[in-house]
Scaffold this active site. Sequence first.
Site, mmCIF file in Angstrom:
data_model
loop_
_atom_site.group_PDB
_atom_site.id
_atom_site.type_symbol
_atom_site.label_atom_id
_atom_site.label_comp_id
_atom_site.label_asym_id
_atom_site.label_seq_id
_atom_site.Cartn_x
_atom_site.Cartn_y
_atom_site.Cartn_z
ATOM 1 N N HIS A 46 0.951 -1.807 0.104
ATOM 2 C CA HIS A 46 0.230 0.025 -0.269
ATOM 3 C C HIS A 46 0.822 1.252 -0.076
ATOM 4 O O HIS A 46 0.431 2.025 0.679
ATOM 5 C CB HIS A 46 -0.939 -0.157 0.937
ATOM 6 C CG HIS A 46 -1.490 -0.879 1.436
ATOM 7 N ND1 HIS A 46 -2.779 -1.257 -0.152
ATOM 8 C CD2 HIS A 46 -2.299 -2.162 2.393
ATOM 9 C CE1 HIS A 46 -3.260 -1.931 0.851
ATOM 10 N NE2 HIS A 46 -2.904 -2.939 1.826
ATOM 11 N N GLU A 150 -7.204 -12.586 5.459
ATOM 12 C CA GLU A 150 -7.879 -10.698 5.418
ATOM 13 C C GLU A 150 -9.399 -11.077 5.010
ATOM 14 O O GLU A 150 -9.680 -10.366 4.531
ATOM 15 C CB GLU A 150 -6.569 -9.945 5.346
ATOM 16 C CG GLU A 150 -6.078 -10.536 4.152
ATOM 17 C CD GLU A 150 -5.028 -9.047 3.970
ATOM 18 O OE1 GLU A 150 -5.006 -8.331 4.592
ATOM 19 O OE2 GLU A 150 -3.980 -8.870 3.043
ATOM 20 N N ASP A 176 -9.242 -5.346 5.837
ATOM 21 C CA ASP A 176 -9.351 -6.393 4.889
ATOM 22 C C ASP A 176 -10.689 -7.552 5.221
ATOM 23 O O ASP A 176 -11.996 -7.042 4.972
ATOM 24 C CB ASP A 176 -8.675 -6.633 3.644
ATOM 25 C CG ASP A 176 -7.642 -5.303 3.331
ATOM 26 O OD1 ASP A 176 -8.803 -5.646 2.964
ATOM 27 O OD2 ASP A 176 -7.079 -5.666 3.264
#
Length: 265
Positions: A46, A150, A176
Amino acid sequence: MKTNSVRKNLEQGKASIGTWLTLPDPVAARLMAGVGFDWLTVEMEHTSTGIFTASQCFTAIASRGCVPLVRVPWNTGENIKRVLDNGAWGVVIPMVNSRAEAESAVVNTRYHPKGNRSIGGHMGAVSFGTDPLTYYERANDEILLVLMIEHVKGVEAAEEILSVPGFDAVFIGPNDLLNSMGKKPTFDSEDGDFTQAVAHVLKTAKANGVAPGIHVPDAETANRRKEEGFQFIAVASEVGMMLAKASETVQTLGLGQDMPAVAKY
Ligand code: 3PY
Ligand code: MG
């Protein structure tokens, strides 16, 4: 060849605690490597951190006796090969939802006969303080492979995923996971579905001899998760800690009232 203390500790049933590095900066990595965490995970999923910066971060971390791990952007052979060939001691794979995805991560991480990782590059061996031939021979015993659960699909497939041979730990991504349940993403929650899912992954990991892990927002939650039996525990991130301390300072000074709230993780 150096020993991967994180993998050894997890194998012995001990906890291993680290944090996430989200700044694309080897200087920050070098500074964080001296704080005392067992490991640091360079975040490539990310952030803007690319392979060259990540490689420099691995060197900076290992040079201070800390263990350099990395989260790759996605579960692909290309991603896994490049970070390992450039000096990571372990790799965290996001969003593993099926047995086939878990098997693919193992095959891409392990050399023959456990997988089909391609031979090449110098920095893997250099990072472990050894020569390439010794690295090729021993990497399967030292490289840490962590698969993330997740998503509700991953929780539902936990038994199929966690019984795949060849990886070391499972790591729950609370944000998530909550998001996949249609709930507000956060690092810790008392929500019933979330709590049940976390307990199921923990129990299934233990039953399959896999070290259970989770990302938590702070030290207090890390201690609670450790008591529950979690071993591979990530506490927040370096940026989260930096912003939390900075905003606390600003608040004490009576400044920054009109600023938007900072993310503490
Ligand atoms: C999540 O919470 O989704 C994560 O990926 C934490 O690392
Ligand atoms: Mg995630």
